[in-house]
Design a protein around this motif. Structure first.
Motif, short mmCIF file in Angstrom:
data_model
loop_
_atom_site.label_atom_id
_atom_site.label_comp_id
_atom_site.label_asym_id
_atom_site.label_seq_id
_atom_site.Cartn_x
_atom_site.Cartn_y
_atom_site.Cartn_z
N ARG B 157 28.11 -61.94 -48.18
CA ARG B 157 27.86 -63.38 -48.17
C ARG B 157 28.38 -64.02 -46.89
NH1 ARG B 157 29.77 -65.97 -53.81
NH2 ARG B 157 31.73 -65.85 -52.70
N ALA B 158 29.57 -63.58 -46.49
CA ALA B 158 30.16 -64.13 -45.27
C ALA B 158 29.30 -63.75 -44.05
CB ALA B 158 31.59 -63.64 -45.10
N LEU B 159 28.82 -62.50 -44.04
CA LEU B 159 28.00 -62.04 -42.92
C LEU B 159 26.69 -62.79 -42.83
CD1 LEU B 159 28.26 -58.15 -42.83
CD2 LEU B 159 29.25 -59.84 -41.29
N ALA B 160 26.16 -63.15 -43.99
CA ALA B 160 24.86 -63.82 -44.02
C ALA B 160 24.90 -65.17 -43.30
CB ALA B 160 24.38 -64.01 -45.46
N THR B 161 26.09 -65.73 -43.14
CA THR B 161 26.18 -67.00 -42.41
C THR B 161 26.14 -66.76 -40.90
OG1 THR B 161 28.60 -66.99 -42.21
CG2 THR B 161 27.69 -67.91 -44.24
N ARG B 162 26.08 -65.49 -40.49
CA ARG B 162 26.11 -65.10 -39.08
C ARG B 162 27.27 -65.78 -38.35
NH1 ARG B 162 20.47 -64.85 -36.19
NH2 ARG B 162 19.67 -66.43 -37.57
N PRO B 163 28.49 -65.38 -38.74
CA PRO B 163 29.67 -66.07 -38.22
C PRO B 163 29.99 -65.70 -36.78
CG PRO B 163 30.34 -64.23 -39.56
CD PRO B 163 28.84 -64.28 -39.64
N ARG B 164 30.77 -66.57 -36.15
CA ARG B 164 31.38 -66.22 -34.88
C ARG B 164 32.82 -65.78 -35.12
NH1 ARG B 164 31.24 -70.79 -30.81
NH2 ARG B 164 31.55 -72.11 -32.62
N LEU B 165 33.37 -66.28 -36.22
CA LEU B 165 34.73 -65.92 -36.60
C LEU B 165 34.70 -65.53 -38.08
CD1 LEU B 165 37.82 -65.80 -36.18
CD2 LEU B 165 37.89 -68.23 -36.76
N LEU B 166 35.10 -64.30 -38.34
CA LEU B 166 35.05 -63.79 -39.71
C LEU B 166 36.47 -63.60 -40.22
CD1 LEU B 166 33.26 -62.65 -41.99
CD2 LEU B 166 33.27 -60.46 -40.80
N LEU B 167 36.77 -64.22 -41.35
CA LEU B 167 38.10 -64.10 -41.95
C LEU B 167 38.00 -63.18 -43.15
CD1 LEU B 167 38.85 -67.94 -41.96
CD2 LEU B 167 39.40 -66.31 -40.14
N LEU B 168 38.65 -62.04 -43.09
CA LEU B 168 38.55 -61.05 -44.16
C LEU B 168 39.89 -60.95 -44.88
CD1 LEU B 168 36.64 -58.27 -42.18
CD2 LEU B 168 35.68 -59.89 -43.83
N ASP B 169 39.86 -61.04 -46.21
CA ASP B 169 41.10 -60.99 -46.98
C ASP B 169 41.09 -59.78 -47.90
OD1 ASP B 169 43.49 -61.55 -48.15
OD2 ASP B 169 43.00 -63.62 -48.69
N GLU B 170 41.72 -58.71 -47.44
CA GLU B 170 41.86 -57.48 -48.24
C GLU B 170 40.54 -56.98 -48.80
OE1 GLU B 170 45.08 -56.95 -50.79
OE2 GLU B 170 46.41 -58.30 -49.69
N ILE B 171 39.73 -56.44 -47.91
CA ILE B 171 38.45 -55.91 -48.38
C ILE B 171 38.51 -54.40 -48.59
CG2 ILE B 171 37.05 -57.71 -47.33
CD1 ILE B 171 36.51 -55.74 -45.03
N ALA B 172 39.58 -53.76 -48.15
CA ALA B 172 39.63 -52.29 -48.22
C ALA B 172 40.39 -51.78 -49.43
CB ALA B 172 40.25 -51.71 -46.95
N GLY B 173 41.22 -52.63 -50.04
CA GLY B 173 42.01 -52.18 -51.18
C GLY B 173 41.13 -51.63 -52.29
N GLY B 174 41.48 -50.46 -52.81
CA GLY B 174 40.73 -49.90 -53.93
C GLY B 174 39.51 -49.09 -53.53
N LEU B 175 39.21 -49.06 -52.23
CA LEU B 175 38.05 -48.27 -51.81
C LEU B 175 38.39 -46.78 -51.81
CD1 LEU B 175 36.57 -50.27 -48.79
CD2 LEU B 175 35.89 -50.32 -51.18
N THR B 176 37.38 -45.95 -52.02
CA THR B 176 37.59 -44.52 -51.99
C THR B 176 37.64 -44.02 -50.55
OG1 THR B 176 35.25 -43.99 -51.96
CG2 THR B 176 36.28 -44.28 -54.12
N ASP B 177 38.04 -42.78 -50.37
CA ASP B 177 38.12 -42.20 -49.03
C ASP B 177 36.74 -42.13 -48.37
OD1 ASP B 177 40.76 -41.97 -49.30
OD2 ASP B 177 40.82 -39.80 -49.67
N ARG B 178 35.72 -42.11 -49.19
CA ARG B 178 34.36 -42.12 -48.63
C ARG B 178 33.96 -43.51 -48.17
NH1 ARG B 178 29.76 -39.28 -49.58
NH2 ARG B 178 28.80 -41.12 -50.50
N GLU B 179 34.40 -44.52 -48.94
CA GLU B 179 33.96 -45.88 -48.65
C GLU B 179 34.74 -46.53 -47.52
OE1 GLU B 179 32.47 -47.37 -53.01
OE2 GLU B 179 34.60 -47.04 -52.71
N LEU B 180 35.99 -46.13 -47.39
CA LEU B 180 36.85 -46.77 -46.42
C LEU B 180 36.30 -46.69 -44.99
CD1 LEU B 180 39.40 -48.37 -46.56
CD2 LEU B 180 40.72 -46.28 -46.26
N PRO B 181 35.87 -45.49 -44.55
CA PRO B 181 35.34 -45.42 -43.18
C PRO B 181 34.12 -46.31 -42.97
CG PRO B 181 35.59 -43.22 -44.11
CD PRO B 181 35.86 -44.18 -45.21
#
Lengths: 356, 265
Positions: B157-181
């Protein structure tokens, strides 16, 4: 094109992402739409010649109920604003109609439409007051505002005090002609309000309103102007209540402050929307028809009518929390607002908004 | 300092007796990724709220691209190119995944018509779903998504706004070793395309794989900022982390997040 390229010439022209194929509604919607068109045609061309004048007047009340339900649903179902004070605008619409038709001398149809505008004009400043309140306080606050409207109306000279006003614009008009006019006009108005609401909710604005309803904070973070959206809904929903109030006054040939500003209007709206299915275009129509049928069928029972109404509401809320239309929604959408995307071949890379 | 996209100066915020920001100042250049770390309650999310406009600071200024946006609301900031993902996902439950993303594509920036007509909102939305690997669930009601897909939807959703500044709040927590990369690659490619990123993350090795600079907050104060590896080795940072997390970082096991971009996971 004073676009990004002018500011950041080094940015390579990104391959424009391809749009997916979006379908909104399917064959079911066309069939359902056709059936509804048929009903409207029957109501317009056959019913007036087949039933009594009394029945026509009571159908006018049904059309007013559909308008009330549809516009309250706009507030609560799409705007997330549970107002218990929409009778304020029913009253404003009723009084405005009589003043515009009798004192100003506007033709009745124009007076009804203008009464809707009066409702909108009063709702706009009122919104700045009630929007300071949230949740339950908003609900109570709107009720208080409605009571203030009623009391103020009774204090204004020329509005008939506690006895109200009666409409004299139709004096000298043949009764059949009058009832037929009010009937057709109310039918047209109902169709216009439902279609208008549908088109609004189908549009980009409607998408933003639904986002506001579901999560106000997230919506604002994605660029949705939350306050403006809510205000638009409040003003439009109140204009709709005023239109319905004007229709009711036109049909009953008068208003009294006690009845036109009655909280029962809002109770009816809540019943219609909750029982029919909140947050859908179809729900309030289903709810209004059910409410009207119960009203017609149970009128001779006196107080039992309210008991049955309450029992129906409790049963629906327990057994079908999403309302009667909620049982069908998902399978059918007579007024399709959702987007169904069909996947397509993978496309280009990220296109950031550089050089804004 | 005209080359900094975001400049936050002297920001302060308190909730009653609790100070969540005290004289916080930092800058982010266009196309730069800044990592934000600190113990729970350090004021990281509050800081993103203040930059994103969902909370007002008690003091201090927020300047985007040389323009003071301190007094602007969240929607106006989104219009100017700031996008935000929430730590606790906030999907529009009544809408499908595609429609959720379409909200981002249809509103932010569209009022200024700098990104072309709103007609390509659909394309923009679809593209955001492709980038985040969500096309399969495009028609799913977002209210019925699994937690991980909800988190992914936040980013889409955030990407769809085509931002110049992206604020990410803990998007990696809980991801598997496959998903993290995949997430690491996504953020890195965004940054390489010129999007500035401020990323709060507890999964430090993912963060260190992407960010150019690191900032550590504790009790609302910046206790270190600069080169990521210097920051995590500074005594102040080690102290607030009480050793445990730092051990994991200073002794990195071979982890999938370090896979170079372009390779399949």
């Amino acid at each position: 094109m004073s676009g990004p390229a002018a500011v950041a010439p080094s940015t390579p022209p990104a391959t424009p992402p391809t749009a997916p194929t979006v379908t909104r509604g399917g064959r079911g919607s066309w069939v359902g739409g056709g059936a509804m068109l048929l009903v409207v045609v029957l109501l317009a061309a056959v019913v007036p010649y087949a039933v009594t004048l009394g029945a026509l007047s009571s159908l006018v009340m049904l059309f007013a109920l559909v308008i009330l339900g549809t516009t309250w649903n706009l507030l609560a179902g799409y705007g997330g604003m549970v107002s218990v004070g929409q009778q304020a605008y029913v009253g404003v619409g009723g009084y405005a109609l009589i003043q515009l038709a009798d004192a100003v001398g506007a033709p009745p149809w124009a007076a009804v439409l203008a009464a809707g505008l009066v409702g909108a004009a009063i709702a706009l400043p009122t919104s700045y007051l009630v929007f300071r309140l949230a949740g339950g306080y908003f609900a109570i606050g709107t009720w208080v505002v409605a009571e203030v409207f009623r009391l103020v109306t009774m204090q204004i000279d020329g509005l008939g005090g506690g006895t109200g006003l009666s409409l004299s614009a139709f004096r000298g008009t043949d009764r059949v002609e009058r009832v037929a006019f009010v009937y057709w006009f109310a039918l047209a108005l109902m169709v216009a309000v439902v279609l208008g609401t549908y088109l609004l909710m189908r549009s980009r604005v409607g998408l933003g309103l639904t986002a506001i309803r579901d999560d106000r904070v997230a919506a604002s973070s994605l660029g949705v102007a939350v306050d403006r959206g809510r205000r638009l809904v409040y003003v439009a929903g109140s204009a709709g209540a005023a239109l319905a109030g004007a229709l009711i006054a036109l049909s009953t040939l008068g208003v009294t402050p006690g009845s036109i500003y009655s909280v029962n209007w809002t109770a009816a709206m809540i019943f219609i929307v909750v029982v029919g299915g909140i947050g859908t275009i179809e729900g309030p129509i289903v709810g209004a028809v059910l409410y009207w049928v119960l009203q017609q069928a149970l009128a001779p029972l006196g107080t039992w009518y309210l008991v049955v109404l309450g029992a129906v509401a409790v049963a629906v809320v327990l057994l079908a929390p999403r309302g009667l239309w909620g049982l069908a929604a998902g399978r059918y959408q007579l007024f399709p607002t959702t987007h169904h995307v069909r996947p397509l071949a993978a496309s280009a890379t990220v296109a950031p908004r550089t050089g804004r | 300092m005209s080359d900094s996209l975001l400049r936050v100066t002297g920001v302060a915020k308190r909730f009653g007796p609790v100070v969540t920001a005290r004289d916080v100042s930092f800058e982010v250049a266009a196309g730069e990724a800044l990592g934000l770390v600190g113990p729970n309650g350090a004021g990281k999310t509050t800081l993103l709220d203040i930059v994103g406009g969902t909370q007002r600071a008690d003091a201090g200024t927020v300047v985007l691209d040389g323009r003071d946006i301190t007094r602007l609301g969240a929607a106006a900031r989104a219009d100017r190119g700031i996008a935000r993902s929430y730590q606790v996902p906030r999907p529009f439950g009544g809408l499908t995944v595609y429609e959720n993303v379409l909200v981002g594509a249809s509103f932010a920036g569209q009022r200024h018509a700098r990104t072309g007509p709103a007609d390509d909102a659909g394309a923009q939305a679809w593209h955001a779903l492709e980038v985040t690997g969500m096309t399969e669930v495009a028609n799913t009601p977002s209210g019925s998504l699994r937690l991980l897909d909800r988190k992914r939807l936040e980013v889409a959703r955030a990407l769809a706004t085509r931002p110049r500044l992206l604020l990410l709040d803990e998007i990696a927590g809980g991801l598997t070793d496959r998903e993290l990369p995949q997430v690491v690659r996504l953020v890195r490619s965004l940054r390489d395309d010129g999007v500035a990123v401020v990323w709060i993350e507890h999964v430090l090795h993912a963060l260190l794989d992407v960010v150019d600079r690191l900032m550590c907050l504790a009790a609302g104060e910046v206790i270190a900022q600069g080169d990521p590896h210097d920051v995590i080795r500074s005594p102040e940072v080690i102290e607030v982390y009480l050793g445990s997390t730092v051990d994991a970082v200073t002794d990195p096991a071979p982890d999938p997040a370090t896979t170079p971009p372009g390779e399949t996971a």
